[in-house]
Design an enzyme around this catalytic site. Structure first.
Site, PDB file in Angstrom:
ATOM      1  N   ARG A  26       0.830  -1.210   0.000  1.00  0.00           N
ATOM      2  CA  ARG A  26       0.000   0.000   0.000  1.00  0.00           C
ATOM      3  C   ARG A  26       0.871   1.269   0.000  1.00  0.00           C
ATOM      4  O   ARG A  26       0.912   2.011  -0.969  1.00  0.00           O
ATOM      5  CB  ARG A  26      -0.933  -0.014   1.229  1.00  0.00           C
ATOM      6  CG  ARG A  26      -2.034   1.040   1.197  1.00  0.00           C
ATOM      7  CD  ARG A  26      -1.601   2.433   1.599  1.00  0.00           C
ATOM      8  NE  ARG A  26      -1.087   2.517   2.969  1.00  0.00           N
ATOM      9  CZ  ARG A  26      -0.487   3.606   3.455  1.00  0.00           C
ATOM     10  NH1 ARG A  26      -0.312   4.677   2.714  1.00  0.00           N
ATOM     11  NH2 ARG A  26      -0.028   3.609   4.692  1.00  0.00           N
ATOM     12  N   ASP A  27       1.625   1.482   1.075  1.00  0.00           N
ATOM     13  CA  ASP A  27       2.387   2.734   1.188  1.00  0.00           C
ATOM     14  C   ASP A  27       3.488   2.779   0.131  1.00  0.00           C
ATOM     15  O   ASP A  27       3.822   3.845  -0.398  1.00  0.00           O
ATOM     16  CB  ASP A  27       3.004   2.843   2.599  1.00  0.00           C
ATOM     17  CG  ASP A  27       3.247   4.278   3.025  1.00  0.00           C
ATOM     18  OD1 ASP A  27       3.244   5.161   2.157  1.00  0.00           O
ATOM     19  OD2 ASP A  27       3.454   4.519   4.231  1.00  0.00           O
ATOM     20  N   HIS A 218       5.075   4.111  12.734  1.00  0.00           N
ATOM     21  CA  HIS A 218       5.108   4.047  11.270  1.00  0.00           C
ATOM     22  C   HIS A 218       6.186   5.037  10.830  1.00  0.00           C
ATOM     23  O   HIS A 218       5.934   6.234  10.727  1.00  0.00           O
ATOM     24  CB  HIS A 218       3.710   4.432  10.753  1.00  0.00           C
ATOM     25  CG  HIS A 218       3.568   4.489   9.273  1.00  0.00           C
ATOM     26  ND1 HIS A 218       3.019   3.464   8.536  1.00  0.00           N
ATOM     27  CD2 HIS A 218       3.894   5.450   8.362  1.00  0.00           C
ATOM     28  CE1 HIS A 218       2.992   3.790   7.250  1.00  0.00           C
ATOM     29  NE2 HIS A 218       3.519   5.005   7.127  1.00  0.00           N
ATOM     30  N   HIS A 220       9.102   6.563   8.439  1.00  0.00           N
ATOM     31  CA  HIS A 220       9.726   6.678   7.106  1.00  0.00           C
ATOM     32  C   HIS A 220      11.207   6.976   7.311  1.00  0.00           C
ATOM     33  O   HIS A 220      11.604   7.548   8.330  1.00  0.00           O
ATOM     34  CB  HIS A 220       9.032   7.777   6.295  1.00  0.00           C
ATOM     35  CG  HIS A 220       7.687   7.354   5.765  1.00  0.00           C
ATOM     36  ND1 HIS A 220       7.480   6.975   4.473  1.00  0.00           N
ATOM     37  CD2 HIS A 220       6.495   7.207   6.396  1.00  0.00           C
ATOM     38  CE1 HIS A 220       6.208   6.630   4.306  1.00  0.00           C
ATOM     39  NE2 HIS A 220       5.582   6.770   5.461  1.00  0.00           N
ATOM     40  N   CYS A 251       4.775   9.147   0.501  1.00  0.00           N
ATOM     41  CA  CYS A 251       3.392   9.620   0.527  1.00  0.00           C
ATOM     42  C   CYS A 251       3.263  10.614  -0.608  1.00  0.00           C
ATOM     43  O   CYS A 251       3.984  11.608  -0.648  1.00  0.00           O
ATOM     44  CB  CYS A 251       3.049  10.288   1.864  1.00  0.00           C
ATOM     45  SG  CYS A 251       1.402  11.034   1.857  1.00  0.00           S
ATOM     46  N   ASN A 260       9.335   3.697   3.624  1.00  0.00           N
ATOM     47  CA  ASN A 260       9.212   3.327   5.044  1.00  0.00           C
ATOM     48  C   ASN A 260      10.482   2.624   5.489  1.00  0.00           C
ATOM     49  O   ASN A 260      11.272   2.168   4.671  1.00  0.00           O
ATOM     50  CB  ASN A 260       8.054   2.350   5.215  1.00  0.00           C
ATOM     51  CG  ASN A 260       6.730   2.960   4.819  1.00  0.00           C
ATOM     52  OD1 ASN A 260       6.387   2.999   3.653  1.00  0.00           O
ATOM     53  ND2 ASN A 260       5.998   3.451   5.783  1.00  0.00           N
TER      54      ASN A 260
END
Ligand code: HMG
Ligand code: MG
Length: 323
Positions: A26-27, A218, A220, A251, A260
């Site tokens: 996803r990310d 979370h 990065h 993002c 990430n």
């Protein structure tokens, strides 16, 4: 909390086991210019499962106009194998996204909002107050549909538009979402600008409102501090860390946000410290290699590159001996 066998007493007691929450599909993929075919996404997720990953954020039920790379969420979920003990999650921004997620058979929803106004507006076209309201409606609908709900809080360490974020501001937003019925709150260093002292302050302050067992980090890795921040979280008792295979990610509405924390880098550090994850590092490298092949470029994960480099050297030595 027991001190693990591989851990130096000087680091203090560490959790015996940590949950790795994979966000690469996803990310990671939301930020790639090239949209992967659905079958390739499914292959990547299968490789992550084969490595022992059990919590995977596979896509987003957001507007396909905003994130075209993940427009195939329904198609992807239809392809994925359902297995005992495996949870697939996806971002769900609003009630419209929830309807899609329910129809696709998603088991767990991730709602999301930012602590800063400017990022909130760019990311979901809402003020923070409107985003809190949308998260409330979505979370309550998701729970009514039998889903577990996780919430992301973005720009906790810093915002690409507003700069450093005071911890008091973070605590204020956390209080506004404390009654969402979440099983987990994931604190996002969206642009990878956090330092370990700041991480300690943030975890300390947020855990006054949300119990430590319900927190995830979370991180990065834009400026190389993700693993250092994870270590501080671990020492403070955080037991869930988000990461992405090979360090895929970013993002699209946070300029400069890099990938990430790489799953292999996290798992390598944890295993070295005697903290269990249930993940096979060698198979993770294979998944990272597949991710590189599918997106057509080298990923930033350090352990992945070291492992692939070592394998290449060994192959060269073997060729030299054979000649
Ligand atoms: P909007 O344009 O303000 O939405 O977008 P709207 O409610 O006015 O609706 C406009 C159109 O979109 C309508 O269609 C809706 O039906 C449709 P039309 O009538 O024009 O044909 N629509 C949808 N379609 C499909 N699925 C939906 C949906 N919702 C509305 N769910 C919206 C508002 C929230 C939808 C939009 O801004 C959006 O999708 N944003 C998502 C952006 C995003 O995914 N960003 C990246 C994820 S956040 C992140 O990466 C940070 C994180 O990793 C943590 C960290 O690092 O900090 C999580
Ligand atoms: Mg992120």
């Amino acid at each position: 909390m027991t001190t693990s066998a591989g851990t130096s007493a000087a680091l203090g007691p560490l959790p015996k086991r940590v949950d790795v929450y994979e966000v690469g599909p996803r990310d990671g993929l939301q930020n790639e210019l090239r949209t992967l075919p659905t079958v390739d996404k499914a292959r990547l997720i299968e490789a992550l499962l084969a490595a022992g990953e059990r919590r995977i954020e596979v896509s987003s039920f957001v507007s396909p106009r905003w994130i075209p790379q993940l427009a195939d969420a329904e198609k992807l979920l239809a392809l994925l194998p359902r297995r005992e003990g495996v949870t697939f999650t996806a971002l769900v921004p609003n009630v419209r996204g929830l309807e899609r997620a329910v129809a696709a058979g998603l088991g767990e929803a991730a709602v999301f909002l930012s602590v800063t106004e400017a990022h909130s507006k760019k990311n979901i076209n809402k003020s923070v107050a409107e985003a809190v309201q949308a998260a409330k409606e979505t979370a309550s609908g998701a729970r009514a549909a039998g889903m577990r709900v996780r919430c992301y809080l973005s720009t906790v360490w810093g915002c690409p538009y507003e700069g450093r974020v005071p911890v008091a501001r973070v605590a204020e937003v956390v209080k506004r979402i404390a009654d969402l019925g979440l099983y987990q709150l994931s604190l996002g260093d969206t642009i990878g600008i956090g330092t370990p002292n700041q991480t300690a302050d943030i975890v300390g302050e947020v855990s006054k409102v949300i119990p430590l067992e319900q927190l995830a980090l979370h991180l990065h890795d834009t400026r190389g501090t993700a693993l250092a921040n994870a270590l501080v979280g671990l020492q403070l008792g955080v037991t869930t860390f988000d990461s992405s295979i090979g360090g895929l990610g970013g993002c699209p509405y946070a300029p400069g946000a890099a990938g990430n924390l790489a799953t292999e880098d996290l798992v390598f550090m944890l295993h070295g410290m005697g903290v269990e994850t249930g993940i096979d590092l060698q198979k993770l490298v294979e998944a990272g290699e597949l991710a590189q092949e599918l997106i057509g470029r080298k990923l930033s994960g350090k352990y992945l590159q070291a492992a692939l480099g070592e394998r290449e050297k060994q192959a060269a030595r073997a060729r030299a001996v054979a000649e």
